[in-house]
Design a protein around this motif. Structure first.
Motif, PDB file in Angstrom:
ATOM      1  N   SER A  41       0.837  -1.199   0.000  1.00  0.00           N
ATOM      2  CA  SER A  41       0.000   0.000   0.000  1.00  0.00           C
ATOM      3  C   SER A  41       0.878   1.258   0.000  1.00  0.00           C
ATOM      4  N   SER A  86       4.113   1.260  -1.425  1.00  0.00           N
ATOM      5  CA  SER A  86       4.572   1.216  -2.820  1.00  0.00           C
ATOM      6  C   SER A  86       4.825  -0.248  -3.185  1.00  0.00           C
ATOM      7  N   ALA A  87       4.313  -0.643  -4.341  1.00  0.00           N
ATOM      8  CA  ALA A  87       4.522  -2.033  -4.759  1.00  0.00           C
ATOM      9  C   ALA A  87       5.930  -2.206  -5.349  1.00  0.00           C
ATOM     10  N   ASP A  88       6.570  -1.102  -5.671  1.00  0.00           N
ATOM     11  CA  ASP A  88       7.906  -1.166  -6.279  1.00  0.00           C
ATOM     12  C   ASP A  88       8.975  -0.747  -5.274  1.00  0.00           C
TER      13      ASP A  88
END
Lengths: 184, 370
Positions: free
Chosen positions: B15, B17-19
């Motif tokens: 949630s 950051s997926a990266d």
């Protein structure tokens, strides 16, 4: 300093030769998680980047004074938390928070992304970031950064009992917020 | 609550950051900062450095004096030939250094903020910008400008085409940084991207409502394609042979008549698949055009910002198990909904609204999720 190097060397092939090598190892190991931790305080990536820089600069300058009594993770976390708290006390942070609120309101009603927040875990993630910092930080450190009660209390420089009661209170607030949103 | 929190570490991190968020560029900046700090730090004083610096200063003074005298003499003796030589020598082309680019990138990143006014943007980055075509805006911006900052040839300053990143000139360091900025109708910065080359790759730092993020340009695109492919192929597995055949024909022709004899749940599955695959012309073709129901023109739909559309992952999760759903027709005989359990642990089932068009074909409501 030698103690940190020796400890870190266990995880790496080569023994770090200098403070600079040590800093590289620490950025490898903790860079990502520290920047994410900083974001949980600032909720702003630009500021998180600046603060992460300050943290590693401070880590570098203070490597010589690190003592073995605390583990290095707790030590870096303590530096990070103190930097974050300096920031959230600043005027700049208060101004940024207002800007963030304006922008988050702008997007709240988009029709198809509403689903995103209907899932319980995502809703809780969002609620955690809305908690007051003193509750937010204990949840993040204990549940998401894999710190034990003792490590979290050392990083936050508070005693374990205070930490436990803050955790209990944080969970109560989350539960009641979740209930009011129909998520429980 | 305790169990939930223990289980959701990954969701919480995603949630945020997926990266990855700590980039190579940031590491380099930290190292650079430390180097700068170290050069600024005064060394402990002792007699030797004082003596050394005194000697160096004296030598410098004598050297400068010698050069000045020598230059004056040469100038007096050979002024005409010297001038002739100078006119024949071309100034070497300015090569943009990595440091210059790093400094410019760091400057932009320290100054750029959403909500800045146009005047503030001009003050920070200058007035040498190009107004770009904004008609393909997915972010809802009404005006778009672009800057080519740090150019080795002045003709490149205004060489910009829409928001296409000039990768070739960035990689050759003919352009140091390309900055694109979108403004709201109130004239405030709504989004921005700063593009630059580092270590043979083009990087993009973007600012939008999700904050600031830096990604490798192609890595981001490849990763997105990979994600779409993974989710789309997973959903496609739920299609029967007949559904596959009709879907493939429909996505090519967008001919609604192909849907005529289909089960409404199959049509809902097509909608899910098209959203996951990010084929928005197929998604639009599945929406109802029945009068008195919410409707959006194709142009309006195409202008929707990406935040108003499903991401592949959200679509996959939102429509999970829709093929096992129950189709429930309403009393008006025009609307219906599919009840399904997208999340087996959820307390209530999900609902998906459909509308029967005047031609008798079931279509999707513009706000399908209940």
């Amino acid at each position: 300093m030698d103690v940190i190097m020796a400890k870190s060397a266990e995880k790496y092939d080569g023994f770090p030769q200098s403070k600079s090598d040590m800093l590289h190892l620490l950025m490898d190991e903790y860079g990502e998680e520290i920047k994410r931790l900083v974001f949980t305080y600032t909720k702003n990536w630009a500021q998180s980047e600046d603060i992460a820089q300050e943290i590693f600069l401070s880590v570098y300058k203070n490597l010589d004074s690190f003592r073995e009594q605390s583990n290095i993770k707790t030590w870096i976390y303590r530096i990070a938390i103190n930097k974050c708290k300096d920031y959230v006390r600043s005027w700049h942070y208060k101004r940024t928070v207002i800007t963030d609120i304006i922008f988050s309101n702008e997007t709240e009603d988009s029709p198809e992304t509403v689903y995103l927040y209907s899932e319980q875990k995502q809703m809780v993630s969002k609620l955690i970031l809305q908690l007051p910092i003193k509750y937010r930080e204990v949840i993040v450190l204990y549940y998401f950064k894999d710190l034990t009660m003792e490590e979290a209390s050392a990083a936050l420089e508070m005693n374990v009992n205070t930490l436990k009661s803050r955790l209990r209170r944080a969970k109560n607030i989350l539960e009641s917020k979740l209930r009011s949103k129909g998520g429980l | 609550m305790d169990r939930l929190l223990n289980d959701m570490k990954q969701e919480f991190e995603n949630s945020i950051s997926a990266d990855p968020v700590f980039s190579l560029r940031e590491r380099c900046q930290i190292i650079k900062l430390i180097e700068m700090e170290e050069t600024r730090t005064p060394r402990p004083s002792s007699w030797f450095p004082k003596l050394l610096s005194g000697t160096v200063l004296a030598s410098l003074f004598l050297f400068t004096l010698f050069i000045m005298m020598d230059y004056t003499g040469v100038k007096e003796n050979t002024q005409s030939s010297h001038n002739k030589k100078q006119t024949n020598i071309e100034a070497p082309p300015h090569h943009i250094s990595e440091n210059e680019i790093n400094e410019k990138v760091a400057y932009i990143e320290s100054k750029m903020k959403l909500g800045l006014s146009e005047t503030e943007v001009h003050r920070l980055f200058g007035k040498n910008f190009v107004i770009l075509d904004n008609s393909d805006s997915e972010n809802g911006s009404v005006k778009r400008i672009g800057y080519n900052l740090l150019v080795n040839d002045p003709s490149l300053e205004k060489k910009m085409d829409s928001s296409i990143i000039d990768e070739e000139n960035l990689l050759k360091r003919n352009i140091g940084v390309q900055l694109f900025i979108g403004f709201t109708k109130e004239g405030k910065v709504q989004w921005a991207t700063s593009n630059y080359a580092y270590d043979g790759e083009v990087y993009m730092t973007s600012w939008d409502k999700n904050g600031m993020a830096t990604k490798k340009l192609h890595e981001a695109a490849e990763k997105k394609d990979e994600i779409i492919e993974d989710y789309a192929s997973e959903q496609y597995k739920t299609f029967s042979d007949k559904e596959k055949e009709v879907y493939e024909a429909f996505r090519k022709s967008l001919d609604e008549n192909l849907l005529r004899d289909l089960d409404p749940i199959s049509i809902a599955k097509f909608y899910a698949q098209a959203n996951i695959a990010q084929e928005f012309d197929v998604v639009y073709a599945l929406y109802t055009d029945r009068k008195n129901y919410i409707h959006m023109s194709k142009e309006e739909y195409e202008k929707l910002p990406s935040s108003h559309r499903f991401t592949p992952e959200n679509a996959f999760n939102a429509f999970k198990n829709i093929e096992k759903g129950k189709f429930i027709s309403h009393e008006d005989n025009i609307t219906a909904h599919i009840e399904y359990m997208a999340d087996p642990d959820a307390e209530a089932p999900s609902g998906f609204t459909m509308v029967k068009d005047e031609d008798g074909i079931w279509n999707i409501s513009f706000l399908p999720l209940q």
